[in-house]
Design a protein around this motif. Structure first.
Motif, PDB file in Angstrom:
ATOM      1  N   LEU A  12      -4.759  -0.166  -2.557  1.00 48.37           N
ATOM      2  CA  LEU A  12      -4.496  -1.531  -2.933  1.00 48.37           C
ATOM      3  C   LEU A  12      -5.431  -2.530  -2.227  1.00 48.37           C
ATOM      4  CD1 LEU A  12      -2.953  -3.086  -5.260  1.00 48.37           C
ATOM      5  CD2 LEU A  12      -1.270  -3.405  -3.462  1.00 48.37           C
ATOM      6  N   ILE A  13      -4.958  -2.623  -1.079  1.00 53.60           N
ATOM      7  CA  ILE A  13      -5.886  -3.600  -0.246  1.00 53.60           C
ATOM      8  C   ILE A  13      -7.338  -3.289  -0.045  1.00 53.60           C
ATOM      9  CG2 ILE A  13      -6.079  -4.882   2.005  1.00 53.60           C
ATOM     10  CD1 ILE A  13      -2.729  -4.587   1.899  1.00 53.60           C
ATOM     11  N   ASP A  34      -7.523  10.459  -0.154  1.00 56.32           N
ATOM     12  CA  ASP A  34      -6.485  10.453  -1.181  1.00 56.32           C
ATOM     13  C   ASP A  34      -5.017  11.117  -0.816  1.00 56.32           C
ATOM     14  OD1 ASP A  34      -5.403   9.917  -3.683  1.00 56.32           O
ATOM     15  OD2 ASP A  34      -6.143  11.758  -4.550  1.00 56.32           O
ATOM     16  N   PHE A  39       1.351  12.122   0.014  1.00 57.19           N
ATOM     17  CA  PHE A  39       2.777  11.406   0.136  1.00 57.19           C
ATOM     18  C   PHE A  39       3.665  11.224  -0.889  1.00 57.19           C
ATOM     19  CE2 PHE A  39       0.154   8.611   3.337  1.00 57.19           C
ATOM     20  CZ  PHE A  39       0.216   9.599   4.252  1.00 57.19           C
ATOM     21  N   THR A  46      -4.939   7.808  -5.609  1.00 53.83           N
ATOM     22  CA  THR A  46      -5.795   6.826  -5.841  1.00 53.83           C
ATOM     23  C   THR A  46      -7.547   7.135  -5.905  1.00 53.83           C
ATOM     24  OG1 THR A  46      -6.139   6.571  -3.273  1.00 53.83           O
ATOM     25  CG2 THR A  46      -4.577   5.071  -4.258  1.00 53.83           C
ATOM     26  N   ILE A  66     -12.625  11.539   4.146  1.00 55.31           N
ATOM     27  CA  ILE A  66     -12.392  11.934   5.565  1.00 55.31           C
ATOM     28  C   ILE A  66     -10.904  11.528   5.956  1.00 55.31           C
ATOM     29  CG2 ILE A  66     -13.069  11.631   7.944  1.00 55.31           C
ATOM     30  CD1 ILE A  66     -15.707  11.257   7.043  1.00 55.31           C
ATOM     31  N   ASP A  67     -10.303  12.412   6.590  1.00 56.88           N
ATOM     32  CA  ASP A  67      -8.806  12.121   7.213  1.00 56.88           C
ATOM     33  C   ASP A  67      -9.066  11.118   8.447  1.00 56.88           C
ATOM     34  OD1 ASP A  67      -6.331  11.998   8.799  1.00 56.88           O
ATOM     35  OD2 ASP A  67      -5.806  13.566   7.414  1.00 56.88           O
ATOM     36  N   ARG A  69      -7.865  10.786  10.904  1.00 54.91           N
ATOM     37  CA  ARG A  69      -7.043  11.659  12.230  1.00 54.91           C
ATOM     38  C   ARG A  69      -8.076  12.280  12.630  1.00 54.91           C
ATOM     39  NH1 ARG A  69      -1.621  13.789   9.945  1.00 54.91           N
ATOM     40  NH2 ARG A  69      -3.070  14.173   8.129  1.00 54.91           N
ATOM     41  N   VAL A 110      -0.924   9.453  11.450  1.00 60.95           N
ATOM     42  CA  VAL A 110      -1.645   8.818  10.377  1.00 60.95           C
ATOM     43  C   VAL A 110      -1.698   7.414  10.752  1.00 60.95           C
ATOM     44  CG1 VAL A 110      -2.003   7.849   7.898  1.00 60.95           C
ATOM     45  CG2 VAL A 110      -1.462  10.328   8.264  1.00 60.95           C
ATOM     46  N   SER A 135      -1.666  -4.953   9.065  1.00 59.29           N
ATOM     47  CA  SER A 135      -0.381  -4.796   9.696  1.00 59.29           C
ATOM     48  C   SER A 135       0.711  -5.004   8.790  1.00 59.29           C
ATOM     49  CB  SER A 135      -0.237  -5.428  11.161  1.00 59.29           C
ATOM     50  OG  SER A 135       0.961  -5.138  11.675  1.00 59.29           O
ATOM     51  N   GLU A 208      -0.727  -9.502   9.087  1.00 61.74           N
ATOM     52  CA  GLU A 208       0.205  -9.257   8.446  1.00 61.74           C
ATOM     53  C   GLU A 208      -0.214  -9.536   6.885  1.00 61.74           C
ATOM     54  OE1 GLU A 208       3.098  -8.897   5.783  1.00 61.74           O
ATOM     55  OE2 GLU A 208       3.394 -10.805   6.541  1.00 61.74           O
TER      56      GLU A 208
HETATM   57  N1  LIG Z   1       0.581  -3.570  -0.041  1.00 61.78           N
HETATM   58  C1  LIG Z   1       1.341  -4.514   0.401  1.00 61.78           C
HETATM   59  O1  LIG Z   1       2.151  -5.535   0.088  1.00 61.78           O
HETATM   60  C2  LIG Z   1       1.352  -4.471   2.276  1.00 61.78           C
HETATM   61  C3  LIG Z   1       2.305  -5.293   2.763  1.00 61.78           C
HETATM   62  C4  LIG Z   1       2.563  -5.265   4.252  1.00 61.78           C
HETATM   63  C5  LIG Z   1       1.528  -4.470   4.913  1.00 61.78           C
HETATM   64  N2  LIG Z   1       0.606  -3.666   4.106  1.00 61.78           N
HETATM   65  C6  LIG Z   1      -0.136  -2.398   4.936  1.00 61.78           C
HETATM   66  O2  LIG Z   1      -1.525  -2.723   4.439  1.00 61.78           O
HETATM   67  C7  LIG Z   1      -2.134  -1.273   4.460  1.00 61.78           C
HETATM   68  C8  LIG Z   1      -2.647  -0.836   3.031  1.00 61.78           C
HETATM   69  O3  LIG Z   1      -1.524  -1.160   2.016  1.00 61.78           O
HETATM   70  P1  LIG Z   1      -1.859  -0.589   0.649  1.00 61.78           P
HETATM   71  O4  LIG Z   1      -0.853  -1.355  -0.379  1.00 61.78           O
HETATM   72  O5  LIG Z   1      -3.237  -1.136   0.318  1.00 61.78           O
HETATM   73  O6  LIG Z   1      -1.630   0.871   0.683  1.00 61.78           O
HETATM   74  P2  LIG Z   1      -2.243   1.994  -0.510  1.00 61.78           P
HETATM   75  O7  LIG Z   1      -1.348   3.201  -0.092  1.00 61.78           O
HETATM   76  O8  LIG Z   1      -2.351   1.425  -1.637  1.00 61.78           O
HETATM   77  O9  LIG Z   1      -3.684   2.592   0.277  1.00 61.78           O
HETATM   78  C9  LIG Z   1      -3.568   3.318   1.435  1.00 61.78           C
HETATM   79  C10 LIG Z   1      -5.039   4.107   1.308  1.00 61.78           C
HETATM   80  O10 LIG Z   1      -5.241   4.887   2.355  1.00 61.78           O
HETATM   81  C11 LIG Z   1      -5.520   6.206   2.069  1.00 61.78           C
HETATM   82  N3  LIG Z   1      -5.122   7.071   3.253  1.00 61.78           N
HETATM   83  C12 LIG Z   1      -3.804   7.352   3.597  1.00 61.78           C
HETATM   84  N4  LIG Z   1      -3.758   8.146   4.730  1.00 61.78           N
HETATM   85  C13 LIG Z   1      -5.021   8.580   5.064  1.00 61.78           C
HETATM   86  C14 LIG Z   1      -5.951   9.201   5.948  1.00 61.78           C
HETATM   87  N5  LIG Z   1      -4.942   9.871   6.963  1.00 61.78           N
HETATM   88  N6  LIG Z   1      -7.028   9.269   6.029  1.00 61.78           N
HETATM   89  C15 LIG Z   1      -7.850   8.559   4.976  1.00 61.78           C
HETATM   90  N7  LIG Z   1      -7.133   7.737   4.013  1.00 61.78           N
HETATM   91  C16 LIG Z   1      -5.853   7.836   4.024  1.00 61.78           C
HETATM   92  C17 LIG Z   1      -4.611   6.418   0.840  1.00 61.78           C
HETATM   93  O11 LIG Z   1      -5.132   7.876   0.030  1.00 61.78           O
HETATM   94  C18 LIG Z   1      -4.570   5.290  -0.107  1.00 61.78           C
HETATM   95  O12 LIG Z   1      -5.683   5.324  -1.026  1.00 61.78           O
HETATM   96  C19 LIG Z   1      -1.011  -0.289   5.085  1.00 61.78           C
HETATM   97  O13 LIG Z   1      -1.186  -0.244   6.537  1.00 61.78           O
HETATM   98  C20 LIG Z   1       0.168  -1.299   4.635  1.00 61.78           C
HETATM   99  O14 LIG Z   1       1.339  -0.964   5.518  1.00 61.78           O
HETATM  100  C21 LIG Z   1       0.522  -3.584   2.709  1.00 61.78           C
END
Ligand SMILES: NC(=O)c1ccc[n+]([C@@H]2O[C@H](COP(=O)([O-])OP(=O)(O)OC[C@H]3O[C@@H](n4cnc5c(N)ncnc54)[C@H](O)[C@@H]3O)[C@@H](O)[C@H]2O)c1
Length: 211
Positions: A12-13, A34, A39, A46, A66-67, A69, A110, A135, A208
């Protein structure tokens, strides 16, 4: 050529960050394996979004499966782009409280170890780059639940005159509260990001976000 590295670029972000910085003319390297499908199942994948970014931006969006980690792969990638990297936006994460409790090792590696891998690659290979970490308010645990709230016409607000009336800043304690394992792994990452800024003098920021 100025390059922005976005981790979690299919999410998303991350994907919105790609649109924003590609719109400003930057070359983007997106890192996403992905893992969201691992999860939460195939319906949470995605990969469709990563595919869209590749189609929309062509050569200006390089996708890396790439992971975060995988230290060897991340270091090789950062070596390839080196000082061209101006900005890292790190959004890749395990984002769920409940899922974290089902597999604490994966959640922690992760969220915390993956962040360390990225910070250290930045320090070694592009130390002038800005590093932004997405964060969460969960770093405060359940402490915000004890703030004095007042019911107003459209919702509940922190009481006027309270130090956090206009928003919660870093002065709120992250200690003596219940975080969930997800909150704990994000605290570890958040503190690492702050520490690379303070200890090594790097340009790091921990934000945040609420979407
Ligand atoms: N969306 C929100 O409202 C919100 C609120 C507070 C904090 N956050 C933080 O913002 C960050 C992003 O949020 P989001 O909503 O975009 O999450 P999301 O789940 O939509 O996107 C995360 C992406 O990271 C990828 N990913 C996960 N593990 C991975 C790995 N080991 N290696 C490579 N890629 C990996 C996933 O495939 C996914 O596409 C997170 O850290 C979340 O904690 C989000």
């Amino acid at each position: 050529m100025s390059t922005v590295v976005v981790t979690g670029s299919g999410g998303l972000i991350g994907s919105q960050s790609v649109h924003f910085f590609a719109g400003l003319g930057f070359n983007i390297v997106g890192i996403d394996n992905d893992m969201r499908a691992v999860f939460f199942g195939e319906s949470a994948s995605t990969s469709w979004n990563s595919q869209l970014l590749s189609e929309q931006y062509g050569d200006r969006y390089q996708h890396k499966n790439i992971d975060i980690r995988d230290r060897t792969a991340i270091e090789a990638l950062f070596k390839e782009y080196g000082a061209d990297i101006e900005l890292i936006i790190h959004t890749a994460a395990q984002p769920s409280h409940d899922w974290a409790a089902s597999d604490p090792h994966t959640d922690f590696t992760v969220n915390a170890n993956g962040t360390l891998v990225l910070l250290e690659a930045t320090r070694q290979l592009c130390p002038e780059a800005v590093f932004i970490f997405t964060s969460t308010n969960k770093v405060y645990g359940d402490t915000p639940n004890y703030l004095p709230l007042e019911e107003q016409e459209t919702g509940w607000e922190i009481a006027a005159g309270h130090a956090f009336h206009r928003g919660i800043d870093e002065t709120m304690s992250i200690d003596h509260s219940k975080h969930s394992l997800f909150g704990a792994s994000k605290v570890a990452a958040d503190v690492l990001v702050q520490e690379y800024g303070r200890y090594f003098g790097m340009k790091t920021a921990s934000l945040e976000v609420d979407v």
